[in-house]
Design a protein around this motif. Structure first.
Motif: not given
Length: 149
Positions: A31-44
């Motif tokens: 598990l890297l990131i749990r559902r519901g976690s908030v982050g910021t887009v840094v690349d597309v």
């Protein structure tokens, strides 16, 4: 190809993100990131020129993880947490029936979550039960328990 999210956008991941073998230092399936976690887009970017992939920095765990567009919603959009996630094993917590008596799933029958649907009325899961090959049932969260329970 158009992108739904831009660099700097705050997004929420809607399903658990596990290592597919490409995350350095993590074990496959970890598990890297749990559902519901908030982050910021840094690349597309894109995968095979057909899928939008967003590099999202989750500051609370200081990880940058690649997410598919369908795994993300805006950070300020309504979020309804769920008990189960796609691919989790579950059991029917009560007798389930579909149609006019055509399908019967006994209490305790094992199954697998195929999809999580979040609606204003609550969480519903698409579940495949072993006793109903080839059939997918929409089951409310209250009718399921974890496979180990």
């Amino acid at each position: 190809m158009s992108f739904l999210w831009d660099v700097g956008d705050a997004v929420r991941v809607t399903s658990n993100v596990r290592d597919d073998g490409t995350f350095p230092g993590a074990a496959r399936g970890e598990l890297l990131i749990r559902r519901g976690s908030v982050g910021t887009v840094v690349d597309v970017g894109t995968f095979l020129q057909t899928q939008a992939i967003y590099s999202v920095h989750f500051l609370d765990v200081d990880r940058i993880v690649g997410c598919r567009e369908e795994e993300l919603i805006g950070a300020d959009e309504p979020w309804m947490p769920s008990v189960f996630e796609s691919r989790e094993r579950v059991r029917a917590d009560k007798i389930l029936a579909a149609g006019n008596g055509g399908l019967h799933v006994p209490k305790g029958s094992p199954g697998e979550i195929l999809r999580v649907l979040r609606h204003a009325a609550g969480v519903v899961y698409h579940v495949h039960f072993e006793c109903a090959p080839g059939r997918t049932l929409a089951v409310p969260e209250s009718a399921l328990v974890a496979c180990g329970e």
